[in-house]
Enzyme design. Structure first.
Site, mmCIF file in Angstrom:
data_model
loop_
_atom_site.group_PDB
_atom_site.id
_atom_site.type_symbol
_atom_site.label_atom_id
_atom_site.label_comp_id
_atom_site.label_asym_id
_atom_site.label_seq_id
_atom_site.Cartn_x
_atom_site.Cartn_y
_atom_site.Cartn_z
ATOM 1 N N SER A 223 4.480 5.760 14.740
ATOM 2 C CA SER A 223 3.811 4.826 13.826
ATOM 3 C C SER A 223 4.731 3.799 13.193
ATOM 4 O O SER A 223 4.254 2.787 12.691
ATOM 5 C CB SER A 223 3.097 5.609 12.718
ATOM 6 O OG SER A 223 4.023 6.380 11.971
ATOM 7 N N ASP B 166 1.896 3.361 1.972
ATOM 8 C CA ASP B 166 1.128 4.583 1.766
ATOM 9 C C ASP B 166 2.100 5.741 1.547
ATOM 10 O O ASP B 166 3.255 5.517 1.197
ATOM 11 C CB ASP B 166 0.154 4.827 2.930
ATOM 12 C CG ASP B 166 0.863 4.896 4.285
ATOM 13 O OD1 ASP B 166 2.086 5.128 4.322
ATOM 14 O OD2 ASP B 166 0.180 4.722 5.320
ATOM 15 N N HIS C 268 4.614 5.322 5.031
ATOM 16 C CA HIS C 268 5.098 4.101 5.669
ATOM 17 C C HIS C 268 5.455 2.994 4.675
ATOM 18 O O HIS C 268 4.780 2.825 3.666
ATOM 19 C CB HIS C 268 4.031 3.568 6.629
ATOM 20 C CG HIS C 268 3.544 4.586 7.602
ATOM 21 N ND1 HIS C 268 2.433 5.372 7.364
ATOM 22 C CD2 HIS C 268 4.022 4.959 8.809
ATOM 23 C CE1 HIS C 268 2.241 6.192 8.386
ATOM 24 N NE2 HIS C 268 3.194 5.963 9.278
#
Length: 350
Positions: A45, A323, A326
């Site tokens: 991610s 968040d 990240h």
């Protein structure tokens, strides 16, 4: 040897990384005549720009992407991620996600992004393509004459991977002691993958070390976002040290004048920013900008009536983390500003 209780914060962050789907600026530096023209991206991610399926991730939901490009694109941030900054450093367009290649075939000339949130060096429970499979996809593109030997010889690969391997290990069959012995296994397979990418003809391979996981909001929440967990970070350093040693040996074996394999020190870059946030106009270094209204919700959550179950800070540019896992675009920009002056990034130029 760490006790299991000491390792619990470390294990929990890897589990959360796994479950969460791991995962305008000026460029300085010379543009050389034989600089890279293409970029290939592999990993999770931190590098994914739109490959993860919409049904699996909140990164396709509001408010992700509110800073750039103004709507969700699958990036795990309010805007740009590591991939975008490295592409800009190379002065190439951020490569198109492999999942979208048929929709934007004209952009394949800049390379391809195979990274998928939630994936690892080995298989994880998300079912996404592991590192080996991602490399298989590049190999298929080469066999299909999408890219020539000349294309590959003028390309750079970016690799961001490993955290989800540890989370999956713990979730399925792991112990704290086993985790420590699993680290060399992950590093060894990572090195094998880097060698394979090189064997396909890619000239430079950039490997991102693990970030300080003990500083992620999902860990620092236990201290009201006031301090990092040093036990977790010590274990991250073990991974990074083994990786750096292995890459150093690999470069010594290639007999090239210039390093073919480069490690990006995300750990030091993250810590430099987190320890001096005001230098980068960041006010909230450990608290996430976007979070669920309670522990049962997360950034992007909605109820059955599509009502928001999350809150977003007034200014994402003042936050380092977007968040619970990240960075914001501002966070990545600050990290990039540190990476940009290191020897590692400068070695990317041919």
């Amino acid at each position: 040897m760490y006790s299991f209780n000491q390792l619990l914060p470390f294990l929990s962050i890897f589990l959360i990384l796994h479950l969460s789907g791991q995962k305008g600026f000026q460029v300085e530096g010379s543009q050389l005549n034989d600089a890279a023209t293409k970029m290939f991206v592999f990993g999770d991610s931190y590098a994914d720009t739109g490959n993860i399926r919409k049904s699996l991730s909140s990164s396709w939901k509001d408010p992700y992407g509110i800073t750039f490009p103004g709507k969700p694109t699958g990036r795990f941030s309010d805007g740009r991620v590591l991939t975008d900054f490295i592409a800009r450093y190379l002065k190439v367009k951020s490569p198109v996600p492999y999942r979208l290649r048929k929709l934007m075939p004209q952009h394949m000339k800049y390379g391809l992004n195979f990274a998928v949130g939630g994936t690892g060096v080995f298989d994880t429970s998300t079912g996404g393509p592991n590192m080996t499979t991602q490399i298989d996809l590049l190999q298929l593109a080469i066999k299909g004459k999408v890219y020539s030997a000349s294309d590959l010889n003028n390309s750079v690969a970016l690799v961001s991977v490993a955290g989800n391997d540890y989370s999956h290990y713990i979730a399925t069959n792991g112990t704290a002691e086993g985790l420590l012995s699993f680290v060399p296994v992950v590093v060894n397979q990572t090195i094998n993958n880097l060698i394979r990418i090189k064997g396909l003809g890619v000239k430079k391979i950039v490997m991102a070390g693990l970030q300080p996981l003990g500083c992620l909001p999902t860990v620092t929440a236990t201290s009201s976002f006031q301090q990092c967990n040093t036990t977790t970070n010590d274990l991250v350093l073990l991974h990074n040290n083994l990786l750096t040693q292995a890459v150093t040996t690999l470069n010594q074996q290639t007999n090239n004048d210039h390093s073919s394999f480069i490690v990006l020190n995300l750990y030091d870059s993250f810590m430099s920013v987190l320890n001096h946030p005001s230098t980068h106009n960041i006010q909230n270094e450990l608290k996430p900008c976007c979070a669920g209204v309670s522990s049962e919700y997360s950034c992007g959550s909605v109820d059955q009536n599509n009502g928001k179950k999350y809150v977003v800070c007034d200014n994402p540019k003042s936050a380092f983390f977007w968040d619970m896992v990240h960075p914001t675009e501002a966070g990545w920009h600050a990290v990039y500003s540190k990476l940009r002056i290191t020897n590692a990034l400068q070695q990317i130029h041919y």
